[in-house]
Scaffold this active site. Sequence first.
Site, PDB file in Angstrom:
ATOM      1  N   ASP A  80      23.699  69.596  30.924  1.00 47.18           N
ATOM      2  CA  ASP A  80      23.605  68.846  29.878  1.00 47.18           C
ATOM      3  C   ASP A  80      22.884  67.865  29.545  1.00 47.18           C
ATOM      4  O   ASP A  80      23.274  66.685  30.187  1.00 47.18           O
ATOM      5  CB  ASP A  80      25.381  68.910  28.785  1.00 47.18           C
ATOM      6  CG  ASP A  80      25.138  68.462  27.546  1.00 47.18           C
ATOM      7  OD1 ASP A  80      24.767  69.358  26.577  1.00 47.18           O
ATOM      8  OD2 ASP A  80      26.312  67.070  27.255  1.00 47.18           O
ATOM      9  N   ASP A  82      22.648  65.592  25.593  1.00 48.76           N
ATOM     10  CA  ASP A  82      23.276  64.934  24.951  1.00 48.76           C
ATOM     11  C   ASP A  82      25.196  64.106  25.616  1.00 48.76           C
ATOM     12  O   ASP A  82      25.946  65.084  25.384  1.00 48.76           O
ATOM     13  CB  ASP A  82      23.535  65.546  23.686  1.00 48.76           C
ATOM     14  CG  ASP A  82      22.136  65.671  22.968  1.00 48.76           C
ATOM     15  OD1 ASP A  82      21.702  64.817  22.844  1.00 48.76           O
ATOM     16  OD2 ASP A  82      22.486  67.057  22.557  1.00 48.76           O
ATOM     17  N   GLU A  89      24.412  61.311  21.075  1.00 47.45           N
ATOM     18  CA  GLU A  89      23.629  62.839  20.381  1.00 47.45           C
ATOM     19  C   GLU A  89      22.625  62.887  19.517  1.00 47.45           C
ATOM     20  O   GLU A  89      22.344  61.860  19.000  1.00 47.45           O
ATOM     21  CB  GLU A  89      24.855  63.411  20.156  1.00 47.45           C
ATOM     22  CG  GLU A  89      26.528  63.059  20.485  1.00 47.45           C
ATOM     23  CD  GLU A  89      26.316  64.268  21.146  1.00 47.45           C
ATOM     24  OE1 GLU A  89      25.721  65.219  21.378  1.00 47.45           O
ATOM     25  OE2 GLU A  89      27.297  64.791  21.951  1.00 47.45           O
ATOM     26  N   ARG A 125      23.862  70.872  10.349  1.00 45.76           N
ATOM     27  CA  ARG A 125      24.254  69.387  10.232  1.00 45.76           C
ATOM     28  C   ARG A 125      22.237  69.267  10.486  1.00 45.76           C
ATOM     29  O   ARG A 125      21.647  67.836   9.939  1.00 45.76           O
ATOM     30  CB  ARG A 125      24.045  68.553  11.648  1.00 45.76           C
ATOM     31  CG  ARG A 125      26.071  68.354  12.155  1.00 45.76           C
ATOM     32  CD  ARG A 125      25.961  67.703  13.775  1.00 45.76           C
ATOM     33  NE  ARG A 125      26.029  69.163  13.906  1.00 45.76           N
ATOM     34  CZ  ARG A 125      26.177  68.988  15.210  1.00 45.76           C
ATOM     35  NH1 ARG A 125      26.238  68.128  16.356  1.00 45.76           N
ATOM     36  NH2 ARG A 125      25.758  70.141  16.396  1.00 45.76           N
ATOM     37  N   SER A 169      20.769  72.218  27.205  1.00 44.14           N
ATOM     38  CA  SER A 169      20.732  72.064  26.419  1.00 44.14           C
ATOM     39  C   SER A 169      21.632  72.293  24.604  1.00 44.14           C
ATOM     40  O   SER A 169      20.798  73.544  24.507  1.00 44.14           O
ATOM     41  CB  SER A 169      20.243  70.814  25.384  1.00 44.14           C
ATOM     42  OG  SER A 169      20.803  69.431  24.478  1.00 44.14           O
ATOM     43  N   GLY A 170      22.503  72.399  24.293  1.00 42.93           N
ATOM     44  CA  GLY A 170      22.431  72.839  23.031  1.00 42.93           C
ATOM     45  C   GLY A 170      21.867  71.677  21.826  1.00 42.93           C
ATOM     46  O   GLY A 170      22.075  72.236  20.226  1.00 42.93           O
ATOM     47  N   LYS A 214      24.249  78.807  27.546  1.00 39.93           N
ATOM     48  CA  LYS A 214      23.965  77.871  29.481  1.00 39.93           C
ATOM     49  C   LYS A 214      25.078  78.792  29.834  1.00 39.93           C
ATOM     50  O   LYS A 214      24.518  78.873  31.045  1.00 39.93           O
ATOM     51  CB  LYS A 214      25.616  76.530  28.693  1.00 39.93           C
ATOM     52  CG  LYS A 214      24.604  75.623  27.737  1.00 39.93           C
ATOM     53  CD  LYS A 214      25.147  74.545  27.528  1.00 39.93           C
ATOM     54  CE  LYS A 214      24.762  73.435  26.825  1.00 39.93           C
ATOM     55  NZ  LYS A 214      25.215  72.130  27.308  1.00 39.93           N
ATOM     56  N   ASP A 237      29.845  67.358  28.976  1.00 40.71           N
ATOM     57  CA  ASP A 237      30.867  66.909  28.031  1.00 40.71           C
ATOM     58  C   ASP A 237      31.442  67.341  27.101  1.00 40.71           C
ATOM     59  O   ASP A 237      32.763  66.873  26.650  1.00 40.71           O
ATOM     60  CB  ASP A 237      30.344  65.299  27.647  1.00 40.71           C
ATOM     61  CG  ASP A 237      29.408  65.651  26.518  1.00 40.71           C
ATOM     62  OD1 ASP A 237      29.615  64.756  25.958  1.00 40.71           O
ATOM     63  OD2 ASP A 237      28.699  66.623  26.391  1.00 40.71           O
TER      64      ASP A 237
END
Length: 289
Positions: A80, A82, A89, A125, A169-170, A214, A237
């Site tokens: 990952d 962030d 982030e 967001r 990554s997201g 993922k 995380d």
Amino acid sequence: MFTATMIAKPGMLDPVLAGSIQSAWGGSELRWLSAAEAAEFDIPAMPDNRWNVWAELQKLSVDLVVQPTEGRKKSVLVADMDSTMIAQECIDELAAEAGIGDQVVQITARAMNGEIDFEDALNERVALLKGLKSAVIDTVLANRITLVPGGRALVQTMKANGGYAALVSGGFTDFTAHVAGELGFDENRANTLLHADGALTGAVGMPILGREAKITAVNEITARLGLTPEDAIAVGDGANDLGMLHLAGTGVAAHAKPSVQAECDVRINHGDLTALLYLQGYQKSEFSE
């Protein structure tokens, strides 16, 4: 056969403490991977009191991992980004530049704890960033993003030993491309922020890369290399990392949210990212940069 590994910040692993754990569990000779930082020993069975000992060592700022000895050195790293490979982030940092940091940070925290749907949280967001100048991304990369210690050594050491490293990554490709280049990842996968006329449109390219993507990445990458997920070590995380952490041969919750740690047997709270090398049995003298 199992291997118990103890890891602390450099200079903080007491040899007497390490020896006492090895003796209490009837382990083999203590092997120091890095003086006063990381040590391991072998034991014939998983100790019944593993988590009690783990909890006591956490109070002393020492991480403890007990895992099967066979196959712990992996050929693939899936990480990952962030709050894992970088300390921030990225969407929160963009929001701070846009003057809406507090609002976005709250949504991010809830999403990473698994309290709200990741995809819904991401769309919400990003919509708040509509109109933000695209050039702000370079400003954030230059001034707000920092690499987590040990990340480059982790990537480069695994690659030097024939491994393959993927950043999944997201977050966003505007950031993963940069971070992957800095650390030496072989590939990166992430979401795409849509731009028009030099500004963010407030939308994300489809499909959105989240938890399932993922998992797909671990499966696709290992299959492409003629391997299986068991040959991978994954690190993350947040709640959307749990799928790949459970799928990989070794899934590491690194400085993770409490809800994520609760579902993972391999937890790193005090060591940096080189802990993932110690878990595989690498000595510090073997690290590459």
